[in-house]
Design a protein around this motif. Structure first.
Motif, mmCIF file in Angstrom:
data_model
loop_
_atom_site.group_PDB
_atom_site.id
_atom_site.type_symbol
_atom_site.label_atom_id
_atom_site.label_comp_id
_atom_site.label_asym_id
_atom_site.label_seq_id
_atom_site.Cartn_x
_atom_site.Cartn_y
_atom_site.Cartn_z
ATOM 1 N N GLY A 142 0.942 5.344 -5.858
ATOM 2 C CA GLY A 142 1.810 6.445 -5.264
ATOM 3 C C GLY A 142 0.793 7.739 -4.886
ATOM 4 O O GLY A 142 1.010 8.632 -5.439
ATOM 5 N N THR A 143 -0.191 7.394 -4.032
ATOM 6 C CA THR A 143 -1.235 8.572 -3.709
ATOM 7 C C THR A 143 -0.460 9.320 -2.491
ATOM 8 O O THR A 143 -1.178 10.609 -2.680
ATOM 9 N N ALA A 144 0.231 9.012 -1.817
ATOM 10 C CA ALA A 144 0.992 9.817 -0.650
ATOM 11 C C ALA A 144 2.316 9.545 -0.362
ATOM 12 O O ALA A 144 3.294 9.974 -0.695
ATOM 13 N N TRP A 145 2.185 8.370 0.578
ATOM 14 C CA TRP A 145 3.571 8.136 1.398
ATOM 15 C C TRP A 145 4.235 7.031 0.822
ATOM 16 O O TRP A 145 5.346 6.515 0.971
ATOM 17 N N CYS A 146 3.478 6.090 0.231
ATOM 18 C CA CYS A 146 3.982 4.620 -0.286
ATOM 19 C C CYS A 146 3.914 4.519 -1.753
ATOM 20 O O CYS A 146 3.288 4.650 -2.742
ATOM 21 N N ALA A 158 -11.293 2.479 6.167
ATOM 22 C CA ALA A 158 -10.813 3.114 7.035
ATOM 23 C C ALA A 158 -9.243 3.538 6.910
ATOM 24 O O ALA A 158 -8.171 2.512 7.149
ATOM 25 N N SER A 159 -8.968 4.606 6.330
ATOM 26 C CA SER A 159 -7.677 4.821 5.869
ATOM 27 C C SER A 159 -7.139 5.939 6.607
ATOM 28 O O SER A 159 -7.710 6.707 7.225
ATOM 29 N N GLY A 160 -5.899 6.584 6.136
ATOM 30 C CA GLY A 160 -5.164 7.743 6.406
ATOM 31 C C GLY A 160 -6.152 8.916 6.226
ATOM 32 O O GLY A 160 -6.739 9.833 7.108
ATOM 33 N N VAL A 212 -9.629 9.033 9.109
ATOM 34 C CA VAL A 212 -9.531 8.379 10.508
ATOM 35 C C VAL A 212 -8.069 8.479 11.011
ATOM 36 O O VAL A 212 -7.933 8.686 11.925
ATOM 37 N N GLY A 213 -7.506 7.846 9.999
ATOM 38 C CA GLY A 213 -5.956 7.845 10.321
ATOM 39 C C GLY A 213 -5.333 9.058 10.815
ATOM 40 O O GLY A 213 -4.670 9.316 11.762
ATOM 41 N N ASN A 214 -5.757 10.026 9.918
ATOM 42 C CA ASN A 214 -5.224 11.557 10.019
ATOM 43 C C ASN A 214 -5.639 11.959 11.307
ATOM 44 O O ASN A 214 -4.966 12.721 12.173
ATOM 45 N N ILE A 263 -6.000 10.299 14.047
ATOM 46 C CA ILE A 263 -5.240 9.695 15.298
ATOM 47 C C ILE A 263 -4.100 10.349 15.089
ATOM 48 O O ILE A 263 -3.329 10.594 16.085
ATOM 49 N N ASP A 264 -3.112 10.586 13.886
ATOM 50 C CA ASP A 264 -2.017 10.976 13.726
ATOM 51 C C ASP A 264 -1.900 12.374 14.199
ATOM 52 O O ASP A 264 -0.969 12.802 14.741
ATOM 53 N N LYS A 265 -3.252 12.996 14.163
ATOM 54 C CA LYS A 265 -3.195 14.388 14.760
ATOM 55 C C LYS A 265 -2.870 14.659 16.247
ATOM 56 O O LYS A 265 -1.961 15.556 16.684
ATOM 57 N N GLY A 272 -1.049 5.758 14.242
ATOM 58 C CA GLY A 272 -1.808 4.610 14.472
ATOM 59 C C GLY A 272 -1.197 3.547 15.311
ATOM 60 O O GLY A 272 -1.731 2.983 16.409
ATOM 61 N N PRO A 273 -0.037 2.847 14.879
ATOM 62 C CA PRO A 273 0.367 1.638 15.533
ATOM 63 C C PRO A 273 0.985 2.110 17.132
ATOM 64 O O PRO A 273 0.822 1.206 17.729
ATOM 65 N N LYS A 274 1.328 3.226 17.247
ATOM 66 C CA LYS A 274 1.758 3.552 18.573
ATOM 67 C C LYS A 274 0.458 3.853 19.481
ATOM 68 O O LYS A 274 0.323 3.120 20.767
ATOM 69 N N VAL A 275 -0.590 4.199 19.062
ATOM 70 C CA VAL A 275 -1.768 4.490 19.807
ATOM 71 C C VAL A 275 -2.428 3.160 20.035
ATOM 72 O O VAL A 275 -2.822 2.798 21.130
ATOM 73 N N GLU A 276 -2.450 2.211 19.153
ATOM 74 C CA GLU A 276 -2.779 0.771 19.418
ATOM 75 C C GLU A 276 -2.116 0.104 20.525
ATOM 76 O O GLU A 276 -2.419 -0.591 21.501
ATOM 77 N N ALA A 277 -0.624 0.358 20.368
ATOM 78 C CA ALA A 277 0.255 -0.376 21.486
ATOM 79 C C ALA A 277 -0.225 0.193 22.935
ATOM 80 O O ALA A 277 -0.260 -0.419 23.854
HETATM 81 P P1 ATP Z 1 -5.649 6.856 1.861
HETATM 82 O O1 ATP Z 1 -5.873 5.525 1.499
HETATM 83 O O2 ATP Z 1 -6.885 7.312 2.257
HETATM 84 O O3 ATP Z 1 -4.900 7.457 0.778
HETATM 85 P P2 ATP Z 1 -3.261 6.874 3.432
HETATM 86 O O4 ATP Z 1 -2.382 7.325 2.156
HETATM 87 O O5 ATP Z 1 -2.785 7.872 4.515
HETATM 88 O O6 ATP Z 1 -4.549 6.722 3.273
HETATM 89 P P3 ATP Z 1 -3.118 4.305 4.501
HETATM 90 O O7 ATP Z 1 -1.881 3.369 4.348
HETATM 91 O O8 ATP Z 1 -4.286 3.778 4.045
HETATM 92 O O9 ATP Z 1 -2.680 5.541 3.723
HETATM 93 O O10 ATP Z 1 -3.095 4.587 5.991
HETATM 94 C C1 ATP Z 1 -2.330 5.042 6.814
HETATM 95 C C2 ATP Z 1 -2.865 5.399 8.227
HETATM 96 O O11 ATP Z 1 -3.043 4.220 8.751
HETATM 97 C C3 ATP Z 1 -1.699 6.382 8.974
HETATM 98 O O12 ATP Z 1 -2.756 7.213 9.527
HETATM 99 C C4 ATP Z 1 -1.540 5.441 10.306
HETATM 100 O O13 ATP Z 1 -1.511 6.098 11.421
HETATM 101 C C5 ATP Z 1 -2.628 4.419 10.148
HETATM 102 N N1 ATP Z 1 -2.306 2.976 10.895
HETATM 103 C C6 ATP Z 1 -1.410 2.138 10.272
HETATM 104 N N2 ATP Z 1 -1.506 1.372 11.253
HETATM 105 C C7 ATP Z 1 -2.421 1.516 12.170
HETATM 106 C C8 ATP Z 1 -2.850 0.653 13.373
HETATM 107 N N3 ATP Z 1 -2.324 -0.384 13.851
HETATM 108 N N4 ATP Z 1 -3.837 1.286 14.122
HETATM 109 C C9 ATP Z 1 -4.294 2.584 13.836
HETATM 110 N N5 ATP Z 1 -4.007 3.141 12.531
HETATM 111 C C10 ATP Z 1 -2.934 2.888 11.865
#
Ligand code: ATP
Length: 338
Positions: free
Chosen positions: A8-12, A132-134, A158-160, A162-164, A176-181
């Protein structure tokens, strides 16, 4: 050994059972989905405290139904890095559970867990790892008892980054998934027509803040959003591939594992796989459920640490929002048997 992991570091909000003898992982997750904008720390913390009891209960019930009341040998939790209020909820849950079950407690570094799940699954001995995480982006390599940070982002994860851009465009989180699509659609129709965006690599470090702003500016200037998505991905993933190749070259390693939520992206995996194929290196990306934040990776590393005796007394089990991977003494790599 069976370990109950809590993430439970952030969103999940996530709990998992790892059965080391069977090498099987059961994961229950409850994600926080913001109504609009990005992850709001207070809402994420509220979600964590509401969701953790449910996911832990589901996993514990499944474990006790199958293995009886002594099903769990240790409890592992994500100690950091992450959002403090979320981590505190998880830490409290893990301490209470370890106390109630009378089993050892293991404090796991979330970023090392992203790495170790790939090493565990691939069987690679000494890979370079690209996380390569959020909220993070870094390259790790093992040397002398620690995972060393070979290179990392100098600003946003990197995810942040893209989300920005997707927040600027008005798309829901996660972007991220919307950018990929969108990038895939563009690539099918306009192969190779790339918008020039900032590409910042310094040795094995890199920067994303300039490219996020330039992507936002291009959108405001009327450049088609699918072209920006395609160009954003090509630049960002080329930067990550370049530094990964440099890390392989400088360390002499011939294996790479990928970790983190952005690693679910097909184009990133394709670029890395092609770079590895060209230089005769082996490449492994875990399946998606182990890439995005999940308690499975916490439980798997927790089992390795518990087996090495790397447990923590409850009074010393404080969370650490800024916990870096190179702060972790790697206790589990000698005589690995989990
Ligand atoms: P960390 O692990 O650093 O705490 P986090 O808590 O944000 O990161 P992760 O689940 O590792 O969580 O990553 C979430 C990120 O992954 C979000 O920024 C999301 O946009 C991105 N992401 C998810 N699916 C894709 C995808 N298909 N392509 C690109 N980015 C993606």
């Amino acid at each position: 050994m069976r370990v109950l992991g809590i993430e439970g570091t952030a969103w999940c909000a996530s709990a998992a059972l790892y059965d080391a003898e069977a090498d099987s992982v059961l994961i229950e997750s409850d994600p926080y989905e913001p109504d609009s904008g990005g992850i709001h720390p207070r809402e994420a913390a509220e979600h964590m405290s509401e969701a953790i009891p449910g996911v832990v209960d589901a996993v514990l019930t499944a474990a006790e139904d199958e293995h009886g009341p002594d099903a769990i040998d240790a409890v592992a939790f994500s100690k950091g890095p992450g959002l403090g209020p979320c981590l505190r909820t998880v830490g409290t849950a893990a301490r209470s559970l370890a106390g109630a079950l009378d089993v050892p407690l293991v404090g796991v570094n979330h970023m090392v867990a992203h790495l170790e799940i790939g090493r565990h699954q691939s069987g690679f001995e000494n890979p370079v790892c690209l996380n390569a995480s959020g909220a993070n982006a870094h390259l790790l390599g093992y040397h002398d008892g620690r995972y060393r940070v070979l290179g990392e982002t100098m600003d946003a994860g990197v995810g942040n980054a893209i989300d920005k851009f997707t927040r600027h465009v008005g798309w829901d989180h996660p972007g991220g998934p919307k950018v990929e699509a969108a990038a895939r659609r563009y690539a099918e129709e306009h192969s190779g027509d790339l918008l020039d965006l900032p590409y910042v690599v310094k040795g094995m470090d890199f920067s994303f803040s300039g490219i996020s702003s330039a992507a936002n500016d291009a959108y405001d200037d009327g450049v088609p959003v699918e072209k920006i998505c395609f160009s954003l991905q090509e630049h960002v993933f080329a930067m990550l591939t370049e530094v990964s190749e440099r890390a392989l070259s400088l360390t002499g390693a011939d294996e790479i594992v990928l970790g983190g939520g952005v690693a679910q992206n097909d184009r990133l995996r394709e670029m890395l796989a092609s770079m590895c194929a060209e230089r005769g290196a082996r490449f492994h990306a875990p399946e998606p459920r182990f890439l995005r934040d999940n308690a499975g990776m916490i439980a798997v590393l927790g089992a390795k640490m518990a087996r090495a005796g790397d447990t923590v007394p409850i009074p010393e089990s404080a969370i650490d929002p800024n916990f870096r991977p190179d702060q972790v003494p790697v206790t589990w790599r000698s005589g690995e048997s989990v």
